[in-house]
Design an enzyme around this catalytic site. Structure first.
Site, PDB file in Angstrom:
ATOM      1  CG  ASP A   1      -6.560  -0.606  -2.824  1.00 50.22           C
ATOM      2  OD1 ASP A   1      -5.465  -0.942  -3.329  1.00 50.22           O
ATOM      3  OD2 ASP A   1      -6.973   0.569  -2.818  1.00 50.22           O
TER       4      ASP A   1
ATOM      5  CE  LYS B   1      -4.077   1.961   0.349  1.00 54.75           C
ATOM      6  NZ  LYS B   1      -5.059   1.928  -0.764  1.00 54.75           N
TER       7      LYS B   1
END
Ligand code: IPM
Ligand code: MN
Length: 354
Positions: free
Chosen positions: A221, A189
């Site tokens: 994600d 991330k």
């Protein structure tokens, strides 16, 4: 060979499923002329009851004195809804990982032709998916500084990573990719987290050392989405501890049952071989849990701990045959006949002995 195995069934369905894996191990040892000895030890809630400690010193020693650890699961509902509990079964697992230096958790995701319809995902999406999740296991938020402030009204967990931790897990992932389809996806991330930016930086530095492997980067994600929309994209996926925990549960739906996913945790000392499904307390003692993930973990143990590839293959073939024959527990039975945990264990062991 003389194989020394620490047997840590743990809690919930752990004892039942580990017993079936032991049957498979014994059968394969008899077939190939190996001798095997087991050292039993407690971990998790059962260890808290006896020692007041989820990973007692005796258990650590049993692991250190063995060549491999065959582990079931830890967890007990009585701790789950008590956020104030000072000792928790899960601490046993975390202490085991930390004290044995098991920084790499390998979770292969495979599909079985006859089970692709069991996946909640479309058959054509999962059919043929075959990848390896490499989860960092002794760093990150799990082990970073944590605590409370403001009379307990503020809480924090630190996602701490050192360069050496990132380097060694990436090296492991690259080595595995080299033995597979040579495609590594680094999941992070990095658009938000500083720890992820360190991961990405280190991976970019290391990539040129592995020119035969294609490296790509994916935000977590997006990876969570890709895993279920295009699982065949992945070959080796490497990620930090917390992301790996979440993504591997998600990935388990690809195989059609959590009861099929095996794992190996390896690093500095004795490696631990365990199913990823956990203690499943609702099924404990009922002889209904699927033992195949634990039996497949035993196959990984032969391959990774002992370098006995043929033995591992024989176990895998027996598992595939039981699925093929429909000789399975209720989670895999197609509304049709299903068998108990011990019956499936006996069937697989008998198949190996043939
Ligand atoms: C796992 C489990 C453990 C984890 C728990 C039981 C501490 O969920 O092995 O994935 O979070 O690592
Ligand atoms: Mn988990």
């Amino acid at each position: 060979m003389n194989l020394k195995i620490a047997k840590l069934p743990g809690d919930g369905i752990g004892p039942e499923v580990v017993e079936q894996a032991v049957k498979a191990v014994d059968a394969v040892c008899a077939k190939f002329g190996h001798t095997v000895s087991y050292k039993f030890a407690k971990v998790g809630a059962c260890a808290i009851e006896e020692y007041g400690n989820a990973f007692p010193e005796e258990t650590f020693q049993a692991c250190m004195d063995s060549d491999a650890v065959l582990f079931g699961a830890v967890g007990d509902p009585k701790y789950d809804n008590d956020p104030t509990a000072k000792v928790r079964p899960e601490q046993g697992l975390l202490a085991m990982r930390k004290q044995l230096g098991l920084y790499a958790n390998l979770r292969p995701v495979e599909t079985f032709k006859t089970l692709v319809h069991k996946s909640p995902l479309k058959e054509e999406l999962v059919d043929g998916a075959d990848f390896m999740c490499v989860r960092e296991l002794t760093g990150g938020m799990y082990f970073g500084e944590k605590g409370r402030r403001d009379n307990g009204d503020t809480a924090f967990d630190t996602n701490l990573y050192h360069r050496f931790e990132v380097e060694r897990i990436l090296r492991k992932a690259y080595e595995l990719a080299r033995l597979r389809r040579k495609h590594l996806t680094v999941v992070d991330k990095a658009n938000v987290l500083e720890s992820s930016r360190l991961w990405r930086q280190v991976a970019q530095e290391m990539a040129p050392q592995y020119p035969d492997v294609e490296t790509d980067f994916m935000y977590v994600d997006n990876a969570a989405m890709k895993l279920i929309t295009w699982p065949k994209f992945f070959d080796v996926l490497v990620t930090e501890n917390t992301f790996g925990d979440i993504l591997t549960d998600e990935a388990s739906v690809i195989s059609g049952s959590m009861g099929l996913l095996a794992s190996a945790s390896v690093g500095e000392h004795t490696g631990v071989y365990e199913p990823i499904h956990g203690s499943y307390p609702q099924a404990a003692g009922k002889n209904i849990a699927n033992p195949l993930a634990t039996i497949l973990s035993a196959a990984m143990m032969f391959e990774y701990a002992f370098g006995l590839m043929e033995e591992g293959k024989v176990i895998r073939e027996a598992v595939a045959a039981s699925i093929e024959a429909g000789y399975v527990t209720e989670d895999l039975a197609n509304g049709g006949e299903c068998h108990s945990t011990s019956e499936v264990g006996d069937w697989v062991a008998a198949y190996i002995s043939k």
